[in-house]
Design a protein around this motif. Structure first.
Motif, PDB file in Angstrom:
ATOM      1  N   TYR A 116      -2.111  -9.571  -2.813  1.00  0.00           N
ATOM      2  CA  TYR A 116      -1.750  -8.939  -4.087  1.00  0.00           C
ATOM      3  C   TYR A 116      -2.639  -9.447  -5.223  1.00  0.00           C
ATOM      4  O   TYR A 116      -3.125  -8.669  -6.049  1.00  0.00           O
ATOM      5  CB  TYR A 116      -0.284  -9.228  -4.405  1.00  0.00           C
ATOM      6  N   VAL A 139       0.820  -1.223   0.000  1.00  0.00           N
ATOM      7  CA  VAL A 139       0.000   0.000   0.000  1.00  0.00           C
ATOM      8  C   VAL A 139       0.850   1.267   0.000  1.00  0.00           C
ATOM      9  O   VAL A 139       0.330   2.355   0.298  1.00  0.00           O
ATOM     10  CB  VAL A 139      -0.963   0.015   1.214  1.00  0.00           C
ATOM     11  N   THR A 193      -7.273  -3.176   1.786  1.00  0.00           N
ATOM     12  CA  THR A 193      -6.142  -4.063   1.510  1.00  0.00           C
ATOM     13  C   THR A 193      -5.448  -4.465   2.810  1.00  0.00           C
ATOM     14  O   THR A 193      -5.086  -5.629   3.009  1.00  0.00           O
ATOM     15  CB  THR A 193      -5.132  -3.370   0.573  1.00  0.00           C
ATOM     16  N   HIS A 207      -9.962   0.426  -1.636  1.00  0.00           N
ATOM     17  CA  HIS A 207      -9.175   1.387  -0.874  1.00  0.00           C
ATOM     18  C   HIS A 207      -8.044   0.664  -0.149  1.00  0.00           C
ATOM     19  O   HIS A 207      -8.171  -0.496   0.237  1.00  0.00           O
ATOM     20  CB  HIS A 207     -10.087   2.089   0.129  1.00  0.00           C
ATOM     21  N   PHE A 208      -6.936   1.368   0.062  1.00  0.00           N
ATOM     22  CA  PHE A 208      -5.774   0.701   0.661  1.00  0.00           C
ATOM     23  C   PHE A 208      -6.051   0.235   2.088  1.00  0.00           C
ATOM     24  O   PHE A 208      -5.422  -0.723   2.559  1.00  0.00           O
ATOM     25  CB  PHE A 208      -4.535   1.604   0.600  1.00  0.00           C
ATOM     26  N   GLY A 256      -6.030  -8.043  -4.852  1.00  0.00           N
ATOM     27  CA  GLY A 256      -6.012  -6.626  -5.211  1.00  0.00           C
ATOM     28  C   GLY A 256      -6.089  -6.398  -6.699  1.00  0.00           C
ATOM     29  O   GLY A 256      -6.643  -5.394  -7.161  1.00  0.00           O
ATOM     30  N   PRO A 314      -0.512   4.637  -2.347  1.00  0.00           N
ATOM     31  CA  PRO A 314      -1.704   5.346  -1.844  1.00  0.00           C
ATOM     32  C   PRO A 314      -1.535   5.845  -0.413  1.00  0.00           C
ATOM     33  O   PRO A 314      -2.089   6.883  -0.049  1.00  0.00           O
ATOM     34  CB  PRO A 314      -2.818   4.299  -1.939  1.00  0.00           C
ATOM     35  N   LEU A 315      -0.766   5.142   0.398  1.00  0.00           N
ATOM     36  CA  LEU A 315      -0.549   5.572   1.774  1.00  0.00           C
ATOM     37  C   LEU A 315       0.199   6.895   1.823  1.00  0.00           C
ATOM     38  O   LEU A 315      -0.187   7.824   2.544  1.00  0.00           O
ATOM     39  CB  LEU A 315       0.238   4.500   2.535  1.00  0.00           C
TER      40      LEU A 315
END
Length: 483
Positions: free
Chosen positions: A431, A307, A444, A440-441, A434, A310-311
């Motif tokens: 993964y 992540v 995840t 959204h992360f 995903g 996006p993090l």
């Protein structure tokens, strides 16, 4: 482990956790705000100077902090002697930094660094006034006082730093953060410890402590020079912006990969030293610490790699998106970093500081080789070189622990590999999911955690039962103490 020592260790771990997690949250929050107010190149400017401050701080400490902890019954004369020595060396080193500041600014072709280094260098003197107080609290495992001091000092300095950044002081807000924290911590520790140095300086104490601490000084000095040399290389060969991106990625990685191991090392080094003559107890402690650290850090590094982009954008904004690949590579290195100090300080507790120094020459020479070869392949090559070096350091420390503590390398692999395998399986499954589902992360992270915990419980790993046992034992002790 006796009940009293075990209870003190668990209580110390709780307070060390409060200290570390509290500081981590504060640093994360302050950094989050400052990243929105400052530019990457401003963080990079401070990052270029870090090697000078860190190396000077190691020289001030001189390995005496570790020597005082390792010594079973240090005296007031010992503490007073090292206190005056710390102040003397700090003043000398600050004078050297003050004189060298123009040459540093010229080397990096950044005139602002001259005044920055001269001001931030004052940290050396303020830190010297708190080293003994900190050491005494750690020696006695009175980590509740140390936690309160750290949290108060960082809260106030963080507020001041955000205010100065908001009013347009730019990079100087980062100076306020570091210098303010150091000064406030020294003042608070003097108030809460009540310790005062005696009017005595013993050359005999200095020689005795340096006999052990001198080798740790040399080993730590080599370590910090080489670990921070990448900042010099990035700042000189690439740019201040690249240095800023690396600096932020490194901070986030350190929060993830260093927090838990540092908590345990802070508590366990004095405990290791107290049982240094009982190999069986030492091996049991090392095994438990290794399994516990691995069970937390391995999955954490794996999910952060998943992540990362996006993090980082969520935390710091689109201006920092180029930081994500840096962070992912550093997380791979974090798999090996997390277990380095557990082995290192177990060997140090056995009094093998000279041996650690000799091996540090090899470890940090290998890092230099990785840096100089890696930088020819760009910034990513440099980062992968650091990762390879981290693996090498882990192997050396693990083999030294195997030889001198009885915690055999085969035992360590047996503790590590099941947890590493579970993290890899959870990573792969998450993964693949995903790629099938766009989510959204945070989702995840939840999916990864669910898979990892389910696998750990299904295979009935030893560490799961150990974590439950430690928690129940601590709660039982707390209940007894209250009643």
């Amino acid at each position: 482990m006796s009940d009293s020592l075990g209870h003190k260790a668990m209580k110390g771990t709780v307070w060390a956790t409060v200290d570390r997690i509290g500081n981590m949250c504060l640093q994360f929050g302050v950094n989050l705000v400052l990243a929105r107010l400052l530019l990457p190149r401003e963080f990079g400017a401070i990052g270029m100077l870090e090697i000078f401050i860190v190396v000077s701080q190691v020289l001030i400490d001189g390995g005496f902090a570790a020597a005082l902890i390792q010594k079973k019954n240090p005296t007031q004369t010992d503490y007073s002697t090292i206190f005056y020595w710390n102040i003397f060396i700090a003043v000398i080193l600050y004078g050297a930094i003050f004189l060298c500041a123009p040459f540093v600014a010229e080397f990096f072709n950044l005139p602002l660094l001259r005044n920055l280094l001269r001001v931030i260098g004052l940290i050396l003197i303020t830190n010297a006034f708190s080293l003994i107080q900190t050491n005494r609290l750690r020696k006695k495992l009175e980590l509740n006082k140390l936690a309160c001091a750290n949290l108060c000092a960082y809260t106030i300095s963080g507020i001041l730093a955000v205010a100065t950044a908001y009013f347009g002081f730019g990079v100087w807000s980062l100076v306020v953060l570091q210098l303010g924290y150091s000064t406030l911590l020294a003042v608070i520790l003097w108030v809460i410890t009540g310790w005062m140095p005696s009017a005595v300086f013993s050359r005999q104490s200095l020689r005795e402590l340096f006999g052990f601490g001198g080798y740790l000084l040399a080993a730590t000095l080599l370590q910090e020079i080489c670990k921070n040399l990448q900042g010099v290389i990035i700042g000189k060969r690439f740019s201040a912006t690249a240095m800023g991106l690396y600096s932020q990625a490194s901070k986030l990685d350190r929060i993830a990969s260093y927090t838990l191991p540092n908590i345990l090392v802070q508590v366990m080094y004095p405990v290791y030293a107290s049982v240094q003559d009982d190999d069986e107890r030492l091996v049991n402690m090392l095994g438990l610490n290794t399994r516990f650290i691995s069970s937390v850090i391995f999955p954490l590094m794996a999910v952060l790699i998943l992540v990362a982009h996006p993090l980082i954008v969520c935390l710091w904004g689109d201006a920092w998106s180029a930081c994500a690949p840096y962070f992912q590579i550093l997380c791979v290195g974090g798999l090996f970093i997390c277990l380095q100090n557990t082995n290192f300080f177990a060997v140090a507790a056995k009094g093998k500081s000279r041996l650690l120094f000799y091996w540090s020459i090899y470890k940090w020479s290998f890092l230099l080789l990785c840096l100089f070869v890696g930088m020819n392949f760009g910034i990513y090559g440099l980062l992968w070189g650091m990762t390879l070096s981290n693996f090498n350091i882990f192997m050396v420390n693990a083999l030294l622990a195997s030889r001198h503590t009885g915690y055999k390398f085969s035992m360590q692999l047996g503790d590590i590999m099941p947890l590493l395998s579970l993290a890899a399986v959870a990573f792969s499954l998450t993964y693949m999911l995903g790629n099938l589902l766009t989510c959204h992360f945070i989702v995840t992270v939840i999916v990864f955690a669910t898979i990892y915990i389910a696998l750990a419980c299904s295979f009935n790993l030893k560490v799961v039962g150990e974590i439950k046992m430690v928690i129940m034992r601590f709660l039982k002790k707390q209940k007894i103490s209250v009643s």
